[in-house]
Design a protein around this motif. Structure first.
Motif, PDB file in Angstrom:
ATOM      1  N   VAL A  64       0.327  -0.953  -0.102  1.00 46.01           N
ATOM      2  CA  VAL A  64       0.062  -0.206   0.124  1.00 46.01           C
ATOM      3  C   VAL A  64       0.800   1.382  -0.264  1.00 46.01           C
ATOM      4  O   VAL A  64       0.498   2.768  -0.025  1.00 46.01           O
ATOM      5  N   LYS A  65       1.911   1.346   0.104  1.00 41.13           N
ATOM      6  CA  LYS A  65       2.914   2.453   0.210  1.00 41.13           C
ATOM      7  C   LYS A  65       3.251   3.145  -0.827  1.00 41.13           C
ATOM      8  O   LYS A  65       2.360   2.637  -2.297  1.00 41.13           O
ATOM      9  N   GLY A  66       2.686   4.413  -0.283  1.00 40.17           N
ATOM     10  CA  GLY A  66       2.399   5.515  -1.716  1.00 40.17           C
ATOM     11  C   GLY A  66       1.003   5.296  -2.200  1.00 40.17           C
ATOM     12  O   GLY A  66       0.120   6.367  -3.290  1.00 40.17           O
ATOM     13  N   ARG A  67       0.566   4.836  -1.801  1.00 44.14           N
ATOM     14  CA  ARG A  67      -1.028   5.022  -2.424  1.00 44.14           C
ATOM     15  C   ARG A  67      -2.060   5.634  -0.977  1.00 44.14           C
ATOM     16  O   ARG A  67      -3.067   6.015  -1.056  1.00 44.14           O
ATOM     17  N   PHE A  68      -1.592   5.017   0.267  1.00 45.83           N
ATOM     18  CA  PHE A  68      -2.609   4.757   1.136  1.00 45.83           C
ATOM     19  C   PHE A  68      -1.326   6.009   2.409  1.00 45.83           C
ATOM     20  O   PHE A  68      -0.558   5.862   2.186  1.00 45.83           O
ATOM     21  N   THR A  69      -2.086   6.491   3.012  1.00 50.49           N
ATOM     22  CA  THR A  69      -2.047   7.656   4.016  1.00 50.49           C
ATOM     23  C   THR A  69      -2.629   7.455   5.803  1.00 50.49           C
ATOM     24  O   THR A  69      -3.710   7.531   5.173  1.00 50.49           O
TER      25      THR A  69
END
Length: 125
Positions: A64-69
């Motif tokens: 999810v890195k780069g898509r979720f915060t």
């Protein structure tokens, strides 16, 4: 007794966005870190992201890195998960979790002390 209540799940098309919320309540709410996990039927609960209440440091699963915060609002005792560029593979029940004690590498469900009821996220292709 601490209660976690998730909201914000739903059905979205691939490429779309959703924001999940996790509101914490209880007479003695105290948490070191909060995390988001997800689970599909027949599989173990999977780590998504976590955040420290103090300092706000975050960590994400590679998927999810780069898509979720992940973020938090200390005044509201609420944690958020902003999910962008959603993919059908993100379909799952998403759970919010809290851990009261300090620790590192908090990637396992067994490391968390309390859980919300979960919210369904479905991404259509």
């Amino acid at each position: 007794q601490v209660q976690l209540v998730e909201s914000g799940g739903g059905l979205v098309q691939a490429g779309g966005s959703l924001r999940l919320s996790c509101a914490a309540s209880g007479s003695t709410f105290s948490s070191y870190a909060m995390g988001w996990f997800r689970q599909v039927p027949g599989k173990e609960r999977e780590f998504v992201a976590n955040i420290r209440w103090s300092g706000g440091s975050t960590y994400y699963a590679d998927s999810v890195k780069g898509r979720f915060t992940i973020s938090r609002d200390n005044a509201k005792n609420t944690v958020y998960l902003q999910m962008n560029s959603l993919e059908p593979e993100d379909t799952a029940v998403y759970y919010c979790a809290g851990r009261t004690r300090a620790g590192t590498r908090l990637y396992k469900a067994s490391q968390y002390d309390y859980w919300g009821q979960g919210t369904q996220v479905t991404v259509s292709s």
